[in-house]
Scaffold this motif. Sequence first.
Motif, PDB file in Angstrom:
ATOM      1  N   MET A  47       0.801  -1.236   0.000  1.00  0.00           N
ATOM      2  CA  MET A  47       0.000   0.000   0.000  1.00  0.00           C
ATOM      3  C   MET A  47       0.832   1.285   0.000  1.00  0.00           C
ATOM      4  N   VAL A  48       2.101   1.210   0.323  1.00  0.00           N
ATOM      5  CA  VAL A  48       2.819   2.480   0.502  1.00  0.00           C
ATOM      6  C   VAL A  48       2.848   3.337  -0.771  1.00  0.00           C
ATOM      7  N   PRO A  49       3.091   2.795  -1.962  1.00  0.00           N
ATOM      8  CA  PRO A  49       3.078   3.692  -3.134  1.00  0.00           C
ATOM      9  C   PRO A  49       1.700   4.310  -3.387  1.00  0.00           C
ATOM     10  N   VAL A  50       0.648   3.551  -3.091  1.00  0.00           N
ATOM     11  CA  VAL A  50      -0.710   4.083  -3.276  1.00  0.00           C
ATOM     12  C   VAL A  50      -0.942   5.251  -2.314  1.00  0.00           C
ATOM     13  N   ALA A  51      -0.512   5.074  -1.076  1.00  0.00           N
ATOM     14  CA  ALA A  51      -0.690   6.146  -0.089  1.00  0.00           C
ATOM     15  C   ALA A  51       0.082   7.399  -0.504  1.00  0.00           C
ATOM     16  N   LEU A  52       1.304   7.227  -0.953  1.00  0.00           N
ATOM     17  CA  LEU A  52       2.109   8.402  -1.323  1.00  0.00           C
ATOM     18  C   LEU A  52       1.487   9.126  -2.518  1.00  0.00           C
ATOM     19  N   ALA A  53       1.037   8.368  -3.507  1.00  0.00           N
ATOM     20  CA  ALA A  53       0.549   8.982  -4.742  1.00  0.00           C
ATOM     21  C   ALA A  53      -0.834   9.606  -4.595  1.00  0.00           C
ATOM     22  N   THR A  54      -1.545   9.286  -3.514  1.00  0.00           N
ATOM     23  CA  THR A  54      -2.896   9.827  -3.346  1.00  0.00           C
ATOM     24  C   THR A  54      -2.985  10.818  -2.194  1.00  0.00           C
ATOM     25  N   LEU A  55      -1.838  11.242  -1.692  1.00  0.00           N
ATOM     26  CA  LEU A  55      -1.868  12.162  -0.553  1.00  0.00           C
ATOM     27  C   LEU A  55      -2.744  13.381  -0.864  1.00  0.00           C
ATOM     28  N   GLY A  56      -3.698  13.636  -0.014  1.00  0.00           N
ATOM     29  CA  GLY A  56      -4.589  14.771  -0.220  1.00  0.00           C
ATOM     30  C   GLY A  56      -5.914  14.404  -0.850  1.00  0.00           C
ATOM     31  N   ASP A  57      -6.088  13.149  -1.231  1.00  0.00           N
ATOM     32  CA  ASP A  57      -7.344  12.748  -1.875  1.00  0.00           C
ATOM     33  C   ASP A  57      -7.800  11.389  -1.333  1.00  0.00           C
ATOM     34  N   GLU A  58      -8.620  11.441  -0.307  1.00  0.00           N
ATOM     35  CA  GLU A  58      -9.059  10.215   0.374  1.00  0.00           C
ATOM     36  C   GLU A  58      -9.916   9.322  -0.530  1.00  0.00           C
ATOM     37  N   ALA A  59     -10.717   9.936  -1.391  1.00  0.00           N
ATOM     38  CA  ALA A  59     -11.562   9.141  -2.282  1.00  0.00           C
ATOM     39  C   ALA A  59     -10.701   8.372  -3.276  1.00  0.00           C
ATOM     40  N   CYS A  60      -9.681   9.049  -3.777  1.00  0.00           N
ATOM     41  CA  CYS A  60      -8.751   8.417  -4.709  1.00  0.00           C
ATOM     42  C   CYS A  60      -8.005   7.281  -4.012  1.00  0.00           C
TER      43      CYS A  60
END
Length: 312
Positions: free
Chosen positions: A139-152
């Motif tokens: 999950m770490v790359p997903v978390a980094l790339a979506t910072l600021g967008d919880e829906a994304c």
Amino acid sequence: MTVTRSSETWAQTVERARAAFLGMAVGDALGATTEFMTPTEIRFKYGVHKKIIGGGWLYLKPGQVTDDTQMSLCIARAIRECGGWDLTAIAHHFVAWMKSRPVDIGATCARGIREFMHTGRLEMPPNAWDAGNGAVMRMVPVALATLGDEACLARWAAEQAHLTHNHPMSDAACVTVGRMVHQALCGGAVAALQTLAGELVRDYPEFRYRPYLGNSSAYVVDTLQTVFHHFFSTGTFADCLIGVVNQGGDADTTGAIAGMIAGAFYGIDGIPRRWLKRLDPKVRTEITELADYLVNAAPLVVQGRIRPAPAP
Ligand code: MN
Ligand code: MN
């Protein structure tokens, strides 16, 4: 729940992003030594296991990482190559990785990747036995790339998960861990992370981690209970990770998940130097570059300046 912005600068957030990704790899490399051992066996053999020495059932070199880190790298590379989210590209990276004869691959992951190879399917059917931790560990790359967008975050978390694991508790765990990383990246307090863990327990009481029963298997419930118990009962990155990996069981994966949360929370200076130095240098360099890319791309993705690739 929205991410609480503290007074942290963007530079600090970028540094925490590196720490999250590196912390994940450190946890993987440290925990691989004690994977599938019991706490008693670990105590007998190592006293307290706290050095990156490789070995374990996979006979690793010191600092070598396993599938947890390698699958995370697959996702991160695919996001960078596409300048956004392209599930097919991620699946192709998984295929290439599986064909490279990795040192380890989970049975559920292998099944999902084979399914894509043979049918092009990007989503496994729901399966009561898919509640393993194999989707959370990457999950770490997903978390980094979506910072600021919880829906994304929620959308991408479920999409990447369903390539191999399709189970509501795996999905919920992916989203919770991603949100915890988001909070920590922005300098969120421990109470904010506790709230997120509490929301997961409210939705799925199985995840209750107090009292901690000491199970640390690859079942996503056992895995997160182990991570939560040690993260919330310690005050440093090292103590959290040492607690987790000495629990044995799926120690590289509990280590990887604890490492991404604790890395984001304590920052790069919180990760013991001796552990970072031991990490495979090629992996360390690539992770640092990818973490920088992903977290810097994140606001652009959110603003629509980098558009996720269209669905196939
Ligand atoms: Mn592994
Ligand atoms: Mn594992």
